[in-house]
Design a protein around this motif. Structure first.
Motif, PDB file in Angstrom:
ATOM      1  N   ASN A 181       6.231  13.881  -6.187  1.00 44.44           N
ATOM      2  CA  ASN A 181       7.442  13.533  -5.459  1.00 44.44           C
ATOM      3  C   ASN A 181       8.448  12.928  -6.449  1.00 44.44           C
ATOM      4  O   ASN A 181       8.111  11.972  -7.142  1.00 44.44           O
ATOM      5  N   PRO A 182       9.649  13.462  -6.558  1.00 46.02           N
ATOM      6  CA  PRO A 182      10.640  12.936  -7.517  1.00 46.02           C
ATOM      7  C   PRO A 182      11.267  11.633  -7.032  1.00 46.02           C
ATOM      8  O   PRO A 182      12.399  11.599  -6.534  1.00 46.02           O
ATOM      9  N   LEU A 183      10.522  10.551  -7.185  1.00 46.10           N
ATOM     10  CA  LEU A 183      10.966   9.243  -6.710  1.00 46.10           C
ATOM     11  C   LEU A 183      11.598   8.444  -7.845  1.00 46.10           C
ATOM     12  O   LEU A 183      11.308   8.691  -9.021  1.00 46.10           O
ATOM     13  N   PRO A 184      12.445   7.476  -7.528  1.00 53.97           N
ATOM     14  CA  PRO A 184      13.097   6.679  -8.579  1.00 53.97           C
ATOM     15  C   PRO A 184      12.099   5.801  -9.335  1.00 53.97           C
ATOM     16  O   PRO A 184      11.024   5.456  -8.825  1.00 53.97           O
ATOM     17  N   ALA A 185      12.496   5.411 -10.538  1.00 51.98           N
ATOM     18  CA  ALA A 185      11.631   4.585 -11.389  1.00 51.98           C
ATOM     19  C   ALA A 185      11.402   3.192 -10.817  1.00 51.98           C
ATOM     20  O   ALA A 185      10.502   2.470 -11.264  1.00 51.98           O
ATOM     21  N   SER A 186      12.196   2.809  -9.839  1.00 50.83           N
ATOM     22  CA  SER A 186      12.062   1.472  -9.249  1.00 50.83           C
ATOM     23  C   SER A 186      10.830   1.342  -8.350  1.00 50.83           C
ATOM     24  O   SER A 186      10.411   0.220  -8.041  1.00 50.83           O
ATOM     25  N   VAL A 187      10.238   2.459  -7.943  1.00 52.23           N
ATOM     26  CA  VAL A 187       9.116   2.405  -6.997  1.00 52.23           C
ATOM     27  C   VAL A 187       7.916   1.641  -7.557  1.00 52.23           C
ATOM     28  O   VAL A 187       7.396   0.736  -6.888  1.00 52.23           O
TER      29      VAL A 187
ATOM     30  N   ILE B  70       0.837  -1.204   0.000  1.00 51.11           N
ATOM     31  CA  ILE B  70       0.000   0.000   0.000  1.00 51.11           C
ATOM     32  C   ILE B  70       0.869   1.251   0.000  1.00 51.11           C
ATOM     33  O   ILE B  70       0.617   2.210  -0.749  1.00 51.11           O
ATOM     34  N   ARG B  71       1.899   1.247   0.824  1.00 52.23           N
ATOM     35  CA  ARG B  71       2.801   2.396   0.891  1.00 52.23           C
ATOM     36  C   ARG B  71       3.497   2.626  -0.450  1.00 52.23           C
ATOM     37  O   ARG B  71       3.568   3.760  -0.953  1.00 52.23           O
ATOM     38  N   LEU B  72       3.984   1.569  -1.075  1.00 51.80           N
ATOM     39  CA  LEU B  72       4.648   1.695  -2.372  1.00 51.80           C
ATOM     40  C   LEU B  72       3.669   2.135  -3.458  1.00 51.80           C
ATOM     41  O   LEU B  72       4.039   2.871  -4.377  1.00 51.80           O
ATOM     42  N   GLY B  73       2.414   1.683  -3.351  1.00 53.33           N
ATOM     43  CA  GLY B  73       1.406   2.119  -4.310  1.00 53.33           C
ATOM     44  C   GLY B  73       1.147   3.615  -4.202  1.00 53.33           C
ATOM     45  O   GLY B  73       0.984   4.306  -5.222  1.00 53.33           O
ATOM     46  N   THR B  74       1.118   4.123  -2.968  1.00 52.94           N
ATOM     47  CA  THR B  74       0.945   5.565  -2.760  1.00 52.94           C
ATOM     48  C   THR B  74       2.128   6.340  -3.341  1.00 52.94           C
ATOM     49  O   THR B  74       1.951   7.381  -4.002  1.00 52.94           O
ATOM     50  N   LEU B  75       3.327   5.842  -3.115  1.00 54.58           N
ATOM     51  CA  LEU B  75       4.524   6.500  -3.649  1.00 54.58           C
ATOM     52  C   LEU B  75       4.550   6.440  -5.187  1.00 54.58           C
ATOM     53  O   LEU B  75       4.964   7.406  -5.841  1.00 54.58           O
ATOM     54  N   ALA B  76       4.092   5.300  -5.749  1.00 57.88           N
ATOM     55  CA  ALA B  76       4.051   5.181  -7.211  1.00 57.88           C
ATOM     56  C   ALA B  76       3.094   6.210  -7.804  1.00 57.88           C
ATOM     57  O   ALA B  76       3.375   6.801  -8.862  1.00 57.88           O
ATOM     58  N   ARG B  77       1.994   6.450  -7.135  1.00 58.85           N
ATOM     59  CA  ARG B  77       1.032   7.459  -7.607  1.00 58.85           C
ATOM     60  C   ARG B  77       1.652   8.855  -7.520  1.00 58.85           C
ATOM     61  O   ARG B  77       1.486   9.680  -8.434  1.00 58.85           O
ATOM     62  N   GLU B  78       2.353   9.132  -6.423  1.00 59.10           N
ATOM     63  CA  GLU B  78       3.006  10.438  -6.280  1.00 59.10           C
ATOM     64  C   GLU B  78       4.053  10.649  -7.369  1.00 59.10           C
ATOM     65  O   GLU B  78       4.198  11.760  -7.898  1.00 59.10           O
TER      66      GLU B  78
END
Length: 216
Positions: free
Chosen positions: A47-53, A33-41
């Protein structure tokens, strides 16, 4: 006191299903769930997150589906084994059927592992459906306590088995549709709605599973 707390080998085996769910599935669900939220961001550039999320989110989802599948199969086999011991204590009657059921469960795991490898949409859909139908077939055996098979009966909606089967089907569908979820907004929305139901079913499983353990 010590004798009252001692458990038989079958009782320890019966605990394997809930322990796997509690110690593995629920924590991985939280991470998913947490990773899904980060993937949406990341997708919305919040949020400038890496493509691995997004990849990690999908991989965690596969682990959740696989963990639930294995836990369900363990619970089924515990029921088969308990019924076999009760029917023929110390004997070999019915051992052929028990072996056949074990092989069927192994085949279900093989189908799931194959699902993780295939790329064609039709093949993924077919394998996901085959895996779910295999669970339904294994769960339809007389050793499995389903409470009732009538959806118009209140016990159907209180059944640990039926909520678990529906949960497994939703998780398998998410795994099978993973590339489409990544590519299409409509599929992502459907994925979110389905996983709200998954969250509800996980709570139902916790409640009905605890109820069954207390009633045993």
């Amino acid at each position: 006191m010590s004798s009252a707390l001692s458990l038989t080998a079958m009782q320890w085996f019966g605990l394997l299903h809930p322990v796997l769910i509690i110690l593995f599935v629920y924590p991985v669900v939280g991470a998913t769930i947490r990773l899904g939220t980060l993937a949406r961001e990341r997708r919305l550039q919040i949020n400038p997150l890496p493509a691995s999320v997004p990849v990690e989110h999908a991989e965690h989802g596969r682990w959740v589906a696989g963990g639930v599948l294995v836990a369900v199969l363990i619970a089924f086999f515990h029921s088969y084994l308990a019924a076999w011991f009760e029917a023929s204590p110390g004997g070999l009657a019915g051992v052929g059927r028990l072996v056949a059921l074990a092989l069927a469960e192994l085949g279900t795991v093989v189908i799931y592992l194959r699902l993780l490898k295939v790329r064609r949409p039709a093949a993924r859909a077919l394998l996901g459906l085959a895996c779910w139908l295999a669970l339904l077939l294994l769960g339809a055996q007389p050793e499995i306590n389903r409470l009732t098979d009538n959806p118009f009966d209140a016990d159907f909606w209180r059944s640990h088995y039926w909520s678990g089967v529906l949960l497994s089907g939703l998780l398998l569908a998410s795994v099978a549709a993973k590339p489409e979820i990544a590519r299409h907004l409509s599929m992502r929305r459907l994925h979110v709605y389905a996983n709200v139901l998954v969250a509800v079913l996980l709570a139902v499983q916790a409640i009905t599973g605890t109820r069954n353990l207390l009633a045993a």
